[in-house]
Motif scaffolding. Structure first.
Motif, PDB file in Angstrom:
ATOM      1  N   MET A  43     -32.311 -22.261  16.164  1.00 34.73           N
ATOM      2  CA  MET A  43     -31.677 -21.815  14.941  1.00 34.73           C
ATOM      3  C   MET A  43     -31.266 -23.007  14.067  1.00 34.73           C
ATOM      4  O   MET A  43     -31.319 -22.904  12.846  1.00 34.73           O
ATOM      5  CB  MET A  43     -30.463 -20.946  15.273  1.00 34.73           C
ATOM      6  CG  MET A  43     -29.857 -20.343  14.053  1.00 34.73           C
ATOM      7  SD  MET A  43     -28.844 -18.896  14.293  1.00 34.73           S
ATOM      8  CE  MET A  43     -27.345 -19.588  14.875  1.00 34.73           C
ATOM      9  N   PHE A  44     -30.876 -24.120  14.697  1.00 33.81           N
ATOM     10  CA  PHE A  44     -30.493 -25.299  13.925  1.00 33.81           C
ATOM     11  C   PHE A  44     -31.625 -25.726  12.988  1.00 33.81           C
ATOM     12  O   PHE A  44     -31.385 -26.013  11.806  1.00 33.81           O
ATOM     13  CB  PHE A  44     -30.097 -26.465  14.839  1.00 33.81           C
ATOM     14  CG  PHE A  44     -30.022 -27.773  14.112  1.00 33.81           C
ATOM     15  CD1 PHE A  44     -28.917 -28.084  13.336  1.00 33.81           C
ATOM     16  CD2 PHE A  44     -31.072 -28.681  14.162  1.00 33.81           C
ATOM     17  CE1 PHE A  44     -28.854 -29.285  12.628  1.00 33.81           C
ATOM     18  CE2 PHE A  44     -31.020 -29.873  13.467  1.00 33.81           C
ATOM     19  CZ  PHE A  44     -29.908 -30.179  12.698  1.00 33.81           C
ATOM     20  N   ALA A  54     -28.347 -19.378  -1.669  1.00 32.91           N
ATOM     21  CA  ALA A  54     -29.498 -18.481  -1.822  1.00 32.91           C
ATOM     22  C   ALA A  54     -30.505 -18.693  -0.700  1.00 32.91           C
ATOM     23  O   ALA A  54     -31.074 -17.723  -0.170  1.00 32.91           O
ATOM     24  CB  ALA A  54     -30.159 -18.704  -3.185  1.00 32.91           C
ATOM     25  N   ALA A  55     -30.710 -19.946  -0.319  1.00 34.84           N
ATOM     26  CA  ALA A  55     -31.643 -20.231   0.775  1.00 34.84           C
ATOM     27  C   ALA A  55     -31.139 -19.644   2.086  1.00 34.84           C
ATOM     28  O   ALA A  55     -31.917 -19.057   2.852  1.00 34.84           O
ATOM     29  CB  ALA A  55     -31.856 -21.741   0.905  1.00 34.84           C
ATOM     30  N   LEU A  56     -29.841 -19.785   2.358  1.00 36.21           N
ATOM     31  CA  LEU A  56     -29.271 -19.203   3.577  1.00 36.21           C
ATOM     32  C   LEU A  56     -29.381 -17.677   3.559  1.00 36.21           C
ATOM     33  O   LEU A  56     -29.723 -17.056   4.581  1.00 36.21           O
ATOM     34  CB  LEU A  56     -27.812 -19.614   3.744  1.00 36.21           C
ATOM     35  CG  LEU A  56     -27.538 -21.042   4.162  1.00 36.21           C
ATOM     36  CD1 LEU A  56     -26.037 -21.314   4.178  1.00 36.21           C
ATOM     37  CD2 LEU A  56     -28.147 -21.345   5.523  1.00 36.21           C
ATOM     38  N   ALA A  57     -29.090 -17.073   2.422  1.00 32.87           N
ATOM     39  CA  ALA A  57     -29.175 -15.615   2.317  1.00 32.87           C
ATOM     40  C   ALA A  57     -30.610 -15.145   2.525  1.00 32.87           C
ATOM     41  O   ALA A  57     -30.852 -14.151   3.237  1.00 32.87           O
ATOM     42  CB  ALA A  57     -28.655 -15.154   0.953  1.00 32.87           C
ATOM     43  N   ALA A  58     -31.562 -15.850   1.936  1.00 29.84           N
ATOM     44  CA  ALA A  58     -32.965 -15.478   2.112  1.00 29.84           C
ATOM     45  C   ALA A  58     -33.373 -15.622   3.575  1.00 29.84           C
ATOM     46  O   ALA A  58     -34.035 -14.743   4.134  1.00 29.84           O
ATOM     47  CB  ALA A  58     -33.859 -16.344   1.222  1.00 29.84           C
ATOM     48  N   GLY A  59     -32.966 -16.714   4.192  1.00 26.55           N
ATOM     49  CA  GLY A  59     -33.295 -16.924   5.596  1.00 26.55           C
ATOM     50  C   GLY A  59     -32.685 -15.872   6.497  1.00 26.55           C
ATOM     51  O   GLY A  59     -33.341 -15.346   7.400  1.00 26.55           O
ATOM     52  N   ALA A  60     -31.424 -15.535   6.248  1.00 27.36           N
ATOM     53  CA  ALA A  60     -30.754 -14.511   7.064  1.00 27.36           C
ATOM     54  C   ALA A  60     -31.408 -13.151   6.870  1.00 27.36           C
ATOM     55  O   ALA A  60     -31.476 -12.351   7.811  1.00 27.36           O
ATOM     56  CB  ALA A  60     -29.271 -14.454   6.709  1.00 27.36           C
ATOM     57  N   GLY A  61     -31.914 -12.879   5.680  1.00 23.73           N
ATOM     58  CA  GLY A  61     -32.556 -11.600   5.410  1.00 23.73           C
ATOM     59  C   GLY A  61     -33.980 -11.499   5.923  1.00 23.73           C
ATOM     60  O   GLY A  61     -34.441 -10.418   6.282  1.00 23.73           O
ATOM     61  N   ASP A  73     -34.443 -13.914  13.833  1.00 20.20           N
ATOM     62  CA  ASP A  73     -33.611 -14.641  14.804  1.00 20.20           C
ATOM     63  C   ASP A  73     -32.470 -15.432  14.164  1.00 20.20           C
ATOM     64  O   ASP A  73     -31.741 -16.130  14.847  1.00 20.20           O
ATOM     65  CB  ASP A  73     -34.480 -15.584  15.636  1.00 20.20           C
ATOM     66  CG  ASP A  73     -35.086 -16.708  14.809  1.00 20.20           C
ATOM     67  OD1 ASP A  73     -35.319 -16.494  13.597  1.00 20.20           O
ATOM     68  OD2 ASP A  73     -35.322 -17.794  15.357  1.00 20.20           O
ATOM     69  N   LEU A  74     -32.300 -15.323  12.858  1.00 23.60           N
ATOM     70  CA  LEU A  74     -31.287 -16.111  12.163  1.00 23.60           C
ATOM     71  C   LEU A  74     -30.108 -15.230  11.758  1.00 23.60           C
ATOM     72  O   LEU A  74     -30.252 -14.325  10.947  1.00 23.60           O
ATOM     73  CB  LEU A  74     -31.891 -16.768  10.920  1.00 23.60           C
ATOM     74  CG  LEU A  74     -31.001 -17.766  10.188  1.00 23.60           C
ATOM     75  CD1 LEU A  74     -30.753 -18.991  11.060  1.00 23.60           C
ATOM     76  CD2 LEU A  74     -31.648 -18.188   8.893  1.00 23.60           C
ATOM     77  N   THR A  75     -28.975 -15.517  12.354  1.00 19.49           N
ATOM     78  CA  THR A  75     -27.742 -14.850  11.940  1.00 19.49           C
ATOM     79  C   THR A  75     -26.776 -15.921  11.452  1.00 19.49           C
ATOM     80  O   THR A  75     -26.675 -16.980  12.057  1.00 19.49           O
ATOM     81  CB  THR A  75     -27.107 -14.065  13.109  1.00 19.49           C
ATOM     82  OG1 THR A  75     -26.876 -14.965  14.186  1.00 19.49           O
ATOM     83  CG2 THR A  75     -28.016 -12.943  13.567  1.00 19.49           C
ATOM     84  N   VAL A  76     -26.118 -15.618  10.371  1.00 19.41           N
ATOM     85  CA  VAL A  76     -25.206 -16.585   9.765  1.00 19.41           C
ATOM     86  C   VAL A  76     -23.846 -15.928   9.601  1.00 19.41           C
ATOM     87  O   VAL A  76     -23.724 -14.868   8.979  1.00 19.41           O
ATOM     88  CB  VAL A  76     -25.742 -17.064   8.392  1.00 19.41           C
ATOM     89  CG1 VAL A  76     -24.784 -18.035   7.747  1.00 19.41           C
ATOM     90  CG2 VAL A  76     -27.120 -17.698   8.545  1.00 19.41           C
ATOM     91  N   VAL A  78     -33.763 -26.629   7.599  1.00 20.40           N
ATOM     92  CA  VAL A  78     -34.867 -26.536   6.633  1.00 20.40           C
ATOM     93  C   VAL A  78     -34.433 -25.732   5.407  1.00 20.40           C
ATOM     94  O   VAL A  78     -34.714 -26.120   4.264  1.00 20.40           O
ATOM     95  CB  VAL A  78     -36.137 -25.952   7.286  1.00 20.40           C
ATOM     96  CG1 VAL A  78     -37.183 -25.592   6.241  1.00 20.40           C
ATOM     97  CG2 VAL A  78     -36.712 -26.937   8.292  1.00 20.40           C
ATOM     98  N   LEU A  79     -33.741 -24.625   5.622  1.00 15.88           N
ATOM     99  CA  LEU A  79     -33.268 -23.827   4.493  1.00 15.88           C
ATOM    100  C   LEU A  79     -32.326 -24.630   3.600  1.00 15.88           C
ATOM    101  O   LEU A  79     -32.450 -24.617   2.364  1.00 15.88           O
ATOM    102  CB  LEU A  79     -32.573 -22.564   4.995  1.00 15.88           C
ATOM    103  CG  LEU A  79     -33.482 -21.523   5.646  1.00 15.88           C
ATOM    104  CD1 LEU A  79     -32.649 -20.483   6.384  1.00 15.88           C
ATOM    105  CD2 LEU A  79     -34.391 -20.875   4.614  1.00 15.88           C
ATOM    106  N   LEU A  80     -31.379 -25.339   4.213  1.00 17.59           N
ATOM    107  CA  LEU A  80     -30.439 -26.150   3.431  1.00 17.59           C
ATOM    108  C   LEU A  80     -31.154 -27.302   2.723  1.00 17.59           C
ATOM    109  O   LEU A  80     -30.817 -27.646   1.585  1.00 17.59           O
ATOM    110  CB  LEU A  80     -29.320 -26.680   4.328  1.00 17.59           C
ATOM    111  CG  LEU A  80     -28.370 -25.622   4.885  1.00 17.59           C
ATOM    112  CD1 LEU A  80     -27.370 -26.260   5.841  1.00 17.59           C
ATOM    113  CD2 LEU A  80     -27.659 -24.866   3.776  1.00 17.59           C
ATOM    114  N   TYR A  81     -32.131 -27.892   3.392  1.00 15.05           N
ATOM    115  CA  TYR A  81     -32.866 -29.007   2.790  1.00 15.05           C
ATOM    116  C   TYR A  81     -33.681 -28.542   1.583  1.00 15.05           C
ATOM    117  O   TYR A  81     -33.716 -29.215   0.550  1.00 15.05           O
ATOM    118  CB  TYR A  81     -33.763 -29.681   3.834  1.00 15.05           C
ATOM    119  CG  TYR A  81     -34.418 -30.942   3.338  1.00 15.05           C
ATOM    120  CD1 TYR A  81     -33.663 -32.001   2.844  1.00 15.05           C
ATOM    121  CD2 TYR A  81     -35.801 -31.078   3.352  1.00 15.05           C
ATOM    122  CE1 TYR A  81     -34.264 -33.166   2.386  1.00 15.05           C
ATOM    123  CE2 TYR A  81     -36.406 -32.237   2.904  1.00 15.05           C
ATOM    124  CZ  TYR A  81     -35.643 -33.271   2.422  1.00 15.05           C
ATOM    125  OH  TYR A  81     -36.232 -34.414   1.967  1.00 15.05           O
TER     126      TYR A  81
END
Length: 132
Positions: free
Chosen positions: A1-2, A53-60, A64-67, A7-10
């Protein structure tokens, strides 16, 4: 998950630092006074928005990604605050003096040190999110 979080944050960071940063922000974000801080904080706000926005897109999109929302809020505040601090430019200049890199600074090295500092802040944010 890290890795996914990083990658999303970058990607959010790259978007905010390059295509979404205005010429005015780039030219004035380190200036003294109200105008400099205004440009700096608008640019930092862009980082918060694009990384959010990147975190929200990734979580959606990634199963396997929960934030955690509180952890995400803390990480986004961290990203905005560290970005604003680093982009005042004096911290990078101070580091390069301390590390005896003035010659490299005069030949474009400050941009590399700046980006390395931002990436370190993103790594710490991704670690926080992965641990939450």
């Amino acid at each position: 998950m890290f890795a996914s979080l990083f990658v999303l944050l970058y990607v959010g960071h790259l978007l905010a630092d390059y295509p979404f940063q205005t010429d005015h922000q780039a030219a004035h974000k380190a200036d003294c006074g109200r105008a400099g801080w205004s440009a700096n904080l608008r640019h930092a706000g862009t980082h918060i928005a694009t990384c959010g926005a990147a975190l929200a897109a990734g979580a959606g999109l990634l199963a396997d990604l929960t934030v955690s929302l509180p952890a995400a809020a803390l990480a986004l505040v961290w990203i905005g605050a560290t970005h604003a601090f680093i982009d005042r430019r004096w911290p990078v200049a101070a580091w390069m003096r301390l590390a005896r890199q003035q010659g490299w600074a005069q030949h474009g090295g400050a941009a590399h040190v700046d980006q390395t500092a931002h990436i370190l802040a993103l790594v710490l944010a991704a670690l926080l999110l992965a641990a939450a």
